[in-house]
Structures are given as C-alpha cells and as structure tokens.
Design a protein around this motif. Structure first.
Motif, PDB file in Angstrom:
ATOM      1  N   SER A  69      59.079 -27.374 130.751  1.00  0.00           N
ATOM      2  CA  SER A  69      59.963 -26.808 129.733  1.00  0.00           C
ATOM      3  C   SER A  69      59.119 -26.109 128.704  1.00  0.00           C
ATOM      4  O   SER A  69      57.905 -26.265 128.653  1.00  0.00           O
ATOM      5  CB  SER A  69      60.795 -27.911 129.072  1.00  0.00           C
ATOM      6  N   GLY A  70      59.758 -25.313 127.879  1.00  0.00           N
ATOM      7  CA  GLY A  70      59.031 -24.678 126.796  1.00  0.00           C
ATOM      8  C   GLY A  70      59.136 -23.175 126.811  1.00  0.00           C
ATOM      9  O   GLY A  70      59.662 -22.569 127.749  1.00  0.00           O
ATOM     10  N   ILE A  71      58.623 -22.574 125.754  1.00  0.00           N
ATOM     11  CA  ILE A  71      58.691 -21.129 125.557  1.00  0.00           C
ATOM     12  C   ILE A  71      57.268 -20.591 125.433  1.00  0.00           C
ATOM     13  O   ILE A  71      56.564 -20.910 124.465  1.00  0.00           O
ATOM     14  CB  ILE A  71      59.481 -20.793 124.286  1.00  0.00           C
ATOM     15  N   PRO A  72      56.790 -19.800 126.388  1.00  0.00           N
ATOM     16  CA  PRO A  72      55.441 -19.241 126.257  1.00  0.00           C
ATOM     17  C   PRO A  72      55.396 -18.213 125.135  1.00  0.00           C
ATOM     18  O   PRO A  72      56.377 -17.504 124.891  1.00  0.00           O
ATOM     19  CB  PRO A  72      55.204 -18.589 127.627  1.00  0.00           C
ATOM     20  N   PRO A  73      54.272 -18.114 124.436  1.00  0.00           N
ATOM     21  CA  PRO A  73      54.180 -17.148 123.342  1.00  0.00           C
ATOM     22  C   PRO A  73      54.132 -15.713 123.850  1.00  0.00           C
ATOM     23  O   PRO A  73      53.491 -15.421 124.862  1.00  0.00           O
ATOM     24  CB  PRO A  73      52.876 -17.532 122.633  1.00  0.00           C
ATOM     25  N   GLU A  74      54.802 -14.835 123.134  1.00  0.00           N
ATOM     26  CA  GLU A  74      54.802 -13.410 123.459  1.00  0.00           C
ATOM     27  C   GLU A  74      54.546 -12.620 122.179  1.00  0.00           C
ATOM     28  O   GLU A  74      55.131 -12.909 121.135  1.00  0.00           O
ATOM     29  CB  GLU A  74      56.147 -12.979 124.050  1.00  0.00           C
ATOM     30  N   VAL A  75      53.682 -11.622 122.268  1.00  0.00           N
ATOM     31  CA  VAL A  75      53.384 -10.767 121.125  1.00  0.00           C
ATOM     32  C   VAL A  75      53.272  -9.326 121.599  1.00  0.00           C
ATOM     33  O   VAL A  75      52.565  -9.039 122.568  1.00  0.00           O
ATOM     34  CB  VAL A  75      52.078 -11.183 120.424  1.00  0.00           C
TER      35      VAL A  75
END
Length: 281
Positions: A69-75
């Motif tokens: 689960s979780g949200i990978p970082p995006e920039v």
C-alpha cells in the motif's frame, strides 16, 4: 509562493559552485511539511536540489515502490524566465528505505525527516534568473494515509548571495543516496524462477557486513514480497523474493527495468547500493 493543493554521485569539489542557493516556503501538512531547496549552481549549468520532507513523530512517507500500500512520491519541475528553454529535470532520487509491516500490509518508506535529491540543469552560461515551479504529489501516513498535493515555487536570482548551509544540506542529501555496485558489494547473479514465480539473487557483501534488506522497484503492476536470505558455502548471500506479476505478463520486464536497492549493516554502520537487475536465462 507555496500552495497546498530513478545513482548519481558528486564529490564535495563538484559542489563548489559560486552561484546562489534558494528555497521555497514550507507547505505545512498534517504530520509534517515539504519544501524545495536548491544548492549552488555549478559552472556546467547543473543545479543540485532536493525535496525536503519534514515528518512529525509517528508519521511516515513512501519510497518509489511502496509495496502492499502507499503513494509513491511524484515531482514535476518546470522553469520560466530567460534561458528556461534549456531547463531539464532528471526526476527524484531516493535514499534506501525502511520496511514497515501493519497487519497483512508490508510497505517501504521513511519514518524520519528525509530529503529526495533532484538533478536540475540549464545550459552553461544561461541567465541565472529563473523561477522554478515544482508540482508534488506524495503520501504522509500514520493510522491513515493523507495524500499531499502541493505547488512549490523557488525564485533564483543571479544577484542573490549563496547560502552555504543550503548547499551543504543538498550535498548531504546526495551523499545519502545508495552507491553504485563495487567488487565487494554487488549482485553476482540474478535469475527468475518461472515455476515458483521467485527472483533469486546471489549477492557479494562487504567483509563483516550482513544483509539488512532488499527492495525492488519495477513498472506498475509488479508486487514483490519480503526477501528471505541465507549465506552459502562460498560466502555468497542467496536471496529469494516472491514476485506477483500483472495478469497478462508472461515474465519479468526486460532491459534492467527492475532496480534493486540493497542495504547492509557493517562495522561502520548502514550502507546501500542501487543497481538494475540483469537476469540470466
């Protein structure tokens, strides 16, 4: 202004730029805050930078492949101003994560303040006055996960004085990244067991070091379980990692698309390498 809404290495000398460093305002979130910090621009136009994440006790954020689960970082970073047509952003680089388990969920991330380095670049000799805008999306979690979306602005000015503290902190963020493999710390062999749907790795570890963990990052749809390991008679650390593939995938993605971050604990503390996996037939 700040509104809520893929290993590189530099030596210390490489950071000895004479141009300015700058930072955005903090975007405050539940459980922490985020901001963009740049170091001194180098003569070749490189602008080392980092996304800085402040986490309050008990809160976490995620690695590039968060696991169950979780949200990978995006920039995404864009630039405006004279010379902005030559601006390039290489994307985030992430330090080795930790593994967390909550019930049946297993994921990778960070439970301490962390910085994600970025390589930004303009053409050598391009005007130094630029405005950077970073669009950020990540998760900050405790008992629940809070999606955070923010826009961070940094205004770079050629007549501003350098901030040695910011440059040193950006340098430290790059130094904390996993290193490239070396003869005494590397993947000696990688295979995929089709029948058991397992990745098998043979690792060479530094003298006196023991394996801490192996994290795999792959294209969307692939899920990897916690690694199991043993040391064989030849001194190699044999690792097995169960892999769940997308329904239509007949094998693993080719061309080094799976990257391994391998962390070890040695006499001098923790260290890590990052490398693409090349599987033997």
């Amino acid at each position: 202004m700040a509104t809520l809404s893929a290993v590189f290495f530099f030596s210390c000398a490489a950071f000895a730029g004479t141009a300015f460093a700058a930072r955005s305002a903090w975007v405050e979130t539940v459980g922490g805050g985020i901001r963009l910090v740049t170091g001194a621009r180098l003569d070749d136009g490189t602008l080392p930078a980092m996304l800085e994440i402040r986490l309050e006790p008990g809160w976490r954020t995620y690695w590039s492949d968060p696991g169950s689960s979780g949200i990978p970082p995006e920039v995404t970073i864009t630039a405006t101003g004279p010379g902005s047509e030559s601006f390039v952003s290489s994307g985030l680089r992430l330090p080795a994560p930790k593994r967390f388990a909550e019930g049946d969920l297993d994921y990778a991330g960070y439970d301490q303040p962390v910085a994600f380095p970025l390589f930004l670049k303009t053409a050598p000799g391009a005007p130094e006055a630029l405005t950077l805008e970073a669009s950020v999306f990540l998760g900050i979690c405790k008992s629940i996960c809070i999606p955070v979306q923010a826009t961070l602005d940094v205004r770079l000015s050629g007549d501003a004085s350098d901030n040695p503290l910011d440059t040193a902190r950006v340098r430290s963020a790059f130094a904390a990244l996993p290193a490239a493999p070396r003869p005494d710390f590397a993947v000696a062999e990688a295979r995929f067991d089709e029948a058991g749907s397992e990745i098998a790795l043979a690792l060479t570890l530094p003298h006196g070091a023991t394996l801490s963990d192996v994290f795999l990052a792959a294209p969307s749809g692939y899920v990897f379980r916690r690694a199991t390991s043993r040391v064989d008679a030849a001194g190699l650390t044999q690792v097995r990692i169960a892999a769940k593939r997308p329904a239509k995938a007949s094998g693993l993605p080719a061309g080094g698309a799976i990257r391994a971050t391998i962390s070890v604990k040695g006499p001098s503390g923790m260290s890590a390498i990052e490398t693409p996996l090349v599987f033997k037939p």
